[in-house]
Design an enzyme around this catalytic site. Sequence first.
Site, PDB file in Angstrom:
ATOM      1  N   GLU A  84       0.871  -1.189   0.000  1.00  0.00           N
ATOM      2  CA  GLU A  84       0.000   0.000   0.000  1.00  0.00           C
ATOM      3  C   GLU A  84       0.898   1.226   0.000  1.00  0.00           C
ATOM      4  O   GLU A  84       0.854   2.039   0.917  1.00  0.00           O
ATOM      5  CB  GLU A  84      -0.835   0.062   1.280  1.00  0.00           C
ATOM      6  CG  GLU A  84      -1.838  -1.034   1.473  1.00  0.00           C
ATOM      7  CD  GLU A  84      -2.514  -0.970   2.850  1.00  0.00           C
ATOM      8  OE1 GLU A  84      -3.585  -1.570   2.984  1.00  0.00           O
ATOM      9  OE2 GLU A  84      -1.966  -0.347   3.783  1.00  0.00           O
ATOM     10  N   GLY A 118       2.458   4.779  -0.833  1.00  0.00           N
ATOM     11  CA  GLY A 118       1.979   6.097  -1.213  1.00  0.00           C
ATOM     12  C   GLY A 118       3.176   6.964  -1.598  1.00  0.00           C
ATOM     13  O   GLY A 118       3.396   7.301  -2.756  1.00  0.00           O
ATOM     14  N   ARG A 119       3.983   7.261  -0.598  1.00  0.00           N
ATOM     15  CA  ARG A 119       5.147   8.136  -0.793  1.00  0.00           C
ATOM     16  C   ARG A 119       6.058   7.637  -1.922  1.00  0.00           C
ATOM     17  O   ARG A 119       6.487   8.409  -2.773  1.00  0.00           O
ATOM     18  CB  ARG A 119       5.946   8.174   0.525  1.00  0.00           C
ATOM     19  CG  ARG A 119       6.945   9.291   0.636  1.00  0.00           C
ATOM     20  CD  ARG A 119       7.749   9.146   1.931  1.00  0.00           C
ATOM     21  NE  ARG A 119       6.910   8.901   3.085  1.00  0.00           N
ATOM     22  CZ  ARG A 119       6.373   9.853   3.847  1.00  0.00           C
ATOM     23  NH1 ARG A 119       6.607  11.120   3.576  1.00  0.00           N
ATOM     24  NH2 ARG A 119       5.615   9.536   4.882  1.00  0.00           N
ATOM     25  N   ARG A 124       4.322  19.683   5.330  1.00  0.00           N
ATOM     26  CA  ARG A 124       5.314  18.834   5.983  1.00  0.00           C
ATOM     27  C   ARG A 124       6.437  19.606   6.694  1.00  0.00           C
ATOM     28  O   ARG A 124       6.788  19.262   7.823  1.00  0.00           O
ATOM     29  CB  ARG A 124       5.886  17.800   5.000  1.00  0.00           C
ATOM     30  CG  ARG A 124       4.816  16.839   4.469  1.00  0.00           C
ATOM     31  CD  ARG A 124       5.392  15.738   3.599  1.00  0.00           C
ATOM     32  NE  ARG A 124       6.137  14.770   4.372  1.00  0.00           N
ATOM     33  CZ  ARG A 124       7.437  14.725   4.476  1.00  0.00           C
ATOM     34  NH1 ARG A 124       8.194  15.568   3.816  1.00  0.00           N
ATOM     35  NH2 ARG A 124       8.019  13.831   5.242  1.00  0.00           N
ATOM     36  N   CYS A 143       0.293  33.620   9.320  1.00  0.00           N
ATOM     37  CA  CYS A 143       0.658  34.269  10.569  1.00  0.00           C
ATOM     38  C   CYS A 143       1.049  33.195  11.577  1.00  0.00           C
ATOM     39  O   CYS A 143       0.380  32.998  12.601  1.00  0.00           O
ATOM     40  CB  CYS A 143      -0.512  35.108  11.072  1.00  0.00           C
ATOM     41  SG  CYS A 143      -1.032  36.304   9.848  1.00  0.00           S
ATOM     42  N   GLU A 144       2.061  32.473  11.235  1.00  0.00           N
ATOM     43  CA  GLU A 144       2.570  31.351  12.023  1.00  0.00           C
ATOM     44  C   GLU A 144       4.051  31.290  11.730  1.00  0.00           C
ATOM     45  O   GLU A 144       4.448  31.155  10.569  1.00  0.00           O
ATOM     46  CB  GLU A 144       1.955  30.026  11.513  1.00  0.00           C
ATOM     47  CG  GLU A 144       0.648  29.630  12.117  1.00  0.00           C
ATOM     48  CD  GLU A 144       0.744  29.207  13.566  1.00  0.00           C
ATOM     49  OE1 GLU A 144       1.847  28.826  14.015  1.00  0.00           O
ATOM     50  OE2 GLU A 144      -0.280  29.273  14.250  1.00  0.00           O
TER      51      GLU A 144
END
Length: 425
Positions: free
Chosen positions: A275, A277-278, A313, A344-345
């Site tokens: 399975e 994905g990456r 990420r 604003c983080e």
Amino acid sequence: MTVEKRPFVTKAQLDEIAKTHPTPFYLYDERGIRENAKKLKQAFSWNMGYKEYFAVKATPNPYILQILKEYGCGTDCSSATELMMSDAVGFSGHDIMFSSNDTPPEEFALADRLGAIINLDDITHIESLEQAIGHIPETISCRFNPGGVFTLSNGIMDNPGDAKYGMTEAQMVEAFTILAAKGAKEFGIHAFLASNTVTNEYYPELARVLFSLAVRLHEKTGVHIKFINLSGGIGIPYRPDQEPNDILVIGEGVRRVYEEILVPAGMGDVALCTELGRFMLGPYGVLVTKAIHEKHTYKEYIGVDACAVNLMRPAMYGAYHHITVMGKEDAPCDHKYDVTGSLCENNDKFAVDRMLPKIDMGDLLVIHDAGAHGFAMGYNYNGKLKSAELLLREDGSVQKIRRAETAKDYFATLDGCGMMQKYLK
Ligand SMILES: *Cc1c(COP(=O)(O)O)cnc(C)c1O
């Protein structure tokens, strides 16, 4: 070993694309996706019944799923919408694996209606499933968690004992016994023990754990084990100094363990599935963004037009994503920058203290290895909108496979609100 990371597009191509498609946008490389899918299939061609169930959560786009379908891939889903997308693309029955956890009853019901293979995360889910669909399917899978710490000889480790997924071995025995008594005939075993492993050892080692478990489960319960699901976890080299996995070596490693453990136990008919994905999409998607501001205070900042809602990420895990400044591939990396988005983080930074060539306003930046768990993790914090997704076809043309979100999309769920009507038209 340092592998030079080069984008799969040239500056000329990208300048042309950016003329009609405003930045930021995701760009996927059809050729890369196809070549990689072909290689994966080849790596496991020794196993009758091998199948990759692409983890839809990594890159939930029907056009991408359709490409993978051509290589015999199925889909691995863990939510209702992922099941719906798989259905819409034409996946059905055992081409869909439903590996979810903490599963709502209506999602079990939808998976069952589509004929998907259901992979139970917990022993209590036997009852939940029965209540949701009124029976136990003939083919059923259970997720295993060996607990403890999983370590590979090169130092990669993960902590299954601390993970919410899967059942203990005793629970697996009990679950198989109960499921068999309730009419299940074909069984699968699943486990996901370590994430983003950049080593050829992970799958063979995981296979050793699962194959031995399969032999014990077969001996103790007498059930027929039809497939073993090695799930996801094969990683990609995000950093230029990481050596990429060799899927052919991985496939061969798994084959050796299969012949060592399963074949002598008379279980040489077990089909394998994955399975991934990456590994399937990660390197074949980039986030393209433009430098729009520079700021010189206590550090040197480059502000780009993408932000963490487009690629979470780095903000979420401090993950490294390589950056190429287009047209300056061979220029010396003699400037130290923080490359920031506009949230604003303060963690909204694609790179911190990164040595890059001198960046000029208007330069296009390619953020590498964003093809999996990139766009997919997008959100709308700060009222920011998700970007378009484009597919670079093998013939060099570009296909828009998802338009950018608009303010109207953002406000759509306020459609009952009179005050918002002006922005909903
Ligand atoms: C996320 C996930 C995958 C895919 O993981 P990758 O790291 O992208 O290979 C596979 N199976 C399950 C159950 C998952 O949750």
